[in-house]
Design an enzyme around this catalytic site. Structure first.
Site: not given
Lengths: 160, 198
Positions: A23, A29, A46
């Site tokens: 990711t 996040c 995520h």
């Protein structure tokens, strides 16, 4: 031949060794990585926010609590044993601070806390938490070995 | 909220005028020609942002301004790091390399540039809607674009599932590129469109 599977924002994916999960550009996040080292399967989520707050509908992969549920369900679906699962996480930074204004809402910290709480709930040990700071992270997770490669622009690169 | 093609066209026109102002302001500031593209407008869930932004871990210099007023929102201007370096050098009239990550002088110059560009857009929005809007003090981050954008999306309250992008690109010689996004808060878009009779 190993394939790199990309996990988008508010998204989750599962994989089997030798494939890698990726990711890119985590800010506040968090990338949650879970794997079964014996079966060499695992997944990555995520997440963007701590909790879905009971709201159904919308994108469930966006929240720590509901994403964890989806992730564990699918990892179990590949035959993983719940008692063998191990977790790592990265992200939860604070990218901006406005001058003269205290950072009231540290969403990154709240995300990290929420992930920890969920892992505790399911009894999954958290081996690595590379969270906080004020910089972005791109992560690669090897579901076979559990190696988590964390790349940043200015804080170097490491494998944990 | 459902946005019609007609409304999107109107927003594109506002973006067009805003980027016209911004391009003019930047070319006066830098004493060089700056071109702009016809803006693109999307109403999409923010999970799809990467499809518009491209590589989420590309380093970019991002100027973030909160827009306050009856139709509040978030305005974001971003430059690839190489472009931001050129902009800063042009401003200081130097060919010396300035480190955007550490030089406070370079950072504050970039914030000021961002401020001017963002204000150009806000002026266009105010002109069309008659709703007075004020930009906040600009904040700057130089890092992976995805990391910065996710922090902006999540900062202060929950955005709608759908975000509106008025995305426009500025380009100049040599090699200056920049991109602008306006993200209205939930409810703001309705007010803006309503005020314009759309």
């Amino acid at each position: 031949m190993s394939v790199v599977i990309s996990v988008g924002m508010a998204d989750y994916k599962i994989a089997r060794a030798p494939d890698l999960l990726l990711t890119a550009g985590l800010g506040s996040c968090i990338g949650i990585c879970i794997h079964d080292p014996f079966l060499k399967v695992g997944g990555m989520a995520h997440i963007m926010l701590p909790t879905a707050n009971g709201s159904l509908g919308g994108n469930l992969a966006k929240y720590a609590d509901t994403a964890m549920e989806l992730l564990l369900r699918d990892i179990a679906g590949m035959g993983a044993n719940k008692s063998r699962l191990r977790a790592k996480m990265a992200g939860g930074a604070q990218m901006f601070s406005f001058p003269g204004k205290p950072p009231v809402l540290k969403i990154g910290d709240r995300n990290a806390e929420a992930v920890e709480k969920e892992l505790k709930k399911y009894g999954i040990p958290l081996l690595v938490a590379d969270v906080g700071g004020s910089f972005g992270r791109t992560i690669h997770f090897d579901v076979g070995t559990g190696a988590l490669r964390i790349r940043t622009i200015n804080q170097g690169e490491k494998v944990v | 909220m459902k946005i019609t093609q007609f409304q999107l066209d109107a927003l594109r026109e506002i973006g067009n005028i805003g980027s016209g102002h911004a391009a003019t302001a930047l070319s006066v500031l830098l004493q060089r020609r700056i071109d702009m593209s016809v803006p693109k407008v999307w109403a999409i869930p923010f999970e799809q942002v990467s499809e518009i932004i491209g590589q989420l871990d590309t380093p970019q210099a991002v100027i973030y301004v909160k827009v306050e007023g009856e139709a509040s929102g978030k305005a974001v201007f971003f430059f690839p790091v190489e472009s931001a370096e050129i902009v800063v050098q042009a401003l200081f009239g130097t060919s010396e390399q300035m480190d955007l990550y550490t030089s406070e002088m370079a950072q504050s110059a970039l914030k000021e540039v961002g401020n001017i560009l963002v204000s150009s857009f806000i002026m266009a929005l105010t002109q069309f809607s008659g709703i007075p809007l004020q930009p906040s003090v600009p904040a700057l981050a130089v890092d992976m674009i995805g990391a910065i954008l996710d922090a902006i999306f999540l900062e202060e309250g929950v955005l709608d599932e759908t975000v509106l992008f008025i995305d426009t690109q500025l380009s100049g010689t040599p090699k200056i590129e920049g991109q602008f996004i306006f993200l209205p808060d939930a409810g703001s878009l309705k007010k803006l469109l309503g005020a314009m009779g759309l």
